[in-house]
Scaffold this motif. Structure first.
Motif, short mmCIF file in Angstrom:
data_model
loop_
_atom_site.label_atom_id
_atom_site.label_comp_id
_atom_site.label_asym_id
_atom_site.label_seq_id
_atom_site.Cartn_x
_atom_site.Cartn_y
_atom_site.Cartn_z
N GLY A 116 2.25 2.43 -2.53
CA GLY A 116 2.07 3.09 -3.82
C GLY A 116 3.16 2.77 -4.82
N LEU A 132 3.64 -2.41 -8.78
CA LEU A 132 3.29 -3.78 -8.44
C LEU A 132 4.16 -4.79 -9.17
N ASN A 134 -9.75 -5.85 -7.12
CA ASN A 134 -10.28 -4.55 -7.54
C ASN A 134 -9.20 -3.72 -8.23
N ILE A 135 -7.99 -3.79 -7.73
CA ILE A 135 -6.88 -3.06 -8.35
C ILE A 135 -6.59 -3.64 -9.74
N ARG A 183 -9.14 -2.59 -12.33
CA ARG A 183 -8.93 -1.22 -12.84
C ARG A 183 -7.79 -1.19 -13.86
N GLN A 184 -6.82 -2.08 -13.69
CA GLN A 184 -5.68 -2.07 -14.61
C GLN A 184 -6.02 -2.63 -15.99
N GLU A 241 -9.40 -6.80 -2.35
CA GLU A 241 -8.88 -5.48 -2.69
C GLU A 241 -7.91 -5.55 -3.86
N PHE A 242 -7.10 -6.59 -3.90
CA PHE A 242 -6.14 -6.74 -4.99
C PHE A 242 -6.86 -7.00 -6.31
N TRP A 254 0.80 -1.22 0.00
CA TRP A 254 0.00 0.00 0.00
C TRP A 254 0.84 1.27 0.00
#
Length: 224
Positions: A62, A65, A217-218, A221-222, A214-215, A60
């Motif tokens: 930022g 990844l 969801n990330i 978005r990518q 949560e991952f 987290w």
């Protein structure tokens, strides 16, 4: 048992009947194994919690990844359970994105990979907890078995006496009750440890589960 003999704990154990001694020996083995698992599980859970805190902080923060994935994949054993879950999902995501353009297919592959890794990590964390649960529930009954046998043996030995006194009965009953005491000594730490460690595993499980959601969801978005 001679009513005039030494009434110390060690003497009572030494002069107990063979079945009672076998019960005591079994309970001692169970107790030693329980304490071994208690200390090893404590170290494992503390290390897992520390590694999870560290990885969540890195995740987290930022940073990129892909770089985090490379660092975890290079040193998988150093980053902990949550990092391995992330590495499984990220690896599957990168492979699926090259092979498919369908977003649901890509995300489903990453999800399944992380869920499989998640289950493996939970299985590892749950290891030996079943033994602690069994030791906590069974040990008092094993001790009670030794006590019942010891008391029966003591009263059978008194059958030929013309005059039975408390001094004659007490040593046999005392040696029998030691089996129950050893059973409780083996059971109580196992029960306490099982309850505490099960709660800690459940908390880690929720953290892992929340991270997966949560991952995903990330990742979603990518790929949009």
């Amino acid at each position: 048992m001679n009513p005039n003999q030494d009434m110390s704990i060690l003497s009572l154990i030494v002069h107990a009947s063979i079945p009672v001694q076998l019960v005591m020996a079994l309970l001692v083995v169970i107790s030693v194994m329980s304490w071994t698992y208690i200390f090893s599980k404590r170290a494992t859970l503390r290390r897992t919690q520390r590694q999870t805190d560290k990885f969540e902080s890195d995740f987290w923060s930022g940073g990129d990844l892909t770089m985090l994935h490379h660092a975890v994949a290079t040193h998988r054993g150093e980053h902990g359970a949550l990092a391995r879950i992330f590495e499984s999902g990220m690896s599957e995501f990168l492979k699926a994105r090259k092979a498919h353009s369908d977003v649901p297919v890509v995300l489903d592959g990453a999800n399944r990979a992380m869920r499989a890794s998640y289950q493996r990590e939970l299985d590892a964390l749950d290891r030996h907890l079943a033994f602690l649960a069994s030791a906590g529930s069974v040990s008092p009954y094993i001790g009670l078995l030794g006590t019942v046998w010891g008391i029966m043996h003591a009263f059978v030995g008194l059958a030929g006496m013309e005059q039975v006194t408390l001094a004659a009965v007490a040593p046999g009953i005392a040696e029998a009750l030691i089996a129950t005491a050893i059973g409780l000594f083996a059971a109580i730490p196992a029960v306490v440890a099982y309850n505490r460690y099960s709660h800690e595993v459940d908390r880690l499980s929720m953290r892992f589960d929340n991270f997966i959601d949560e991952f995903l969801n990330i990742l979603q978005r990518q790929v949009r």
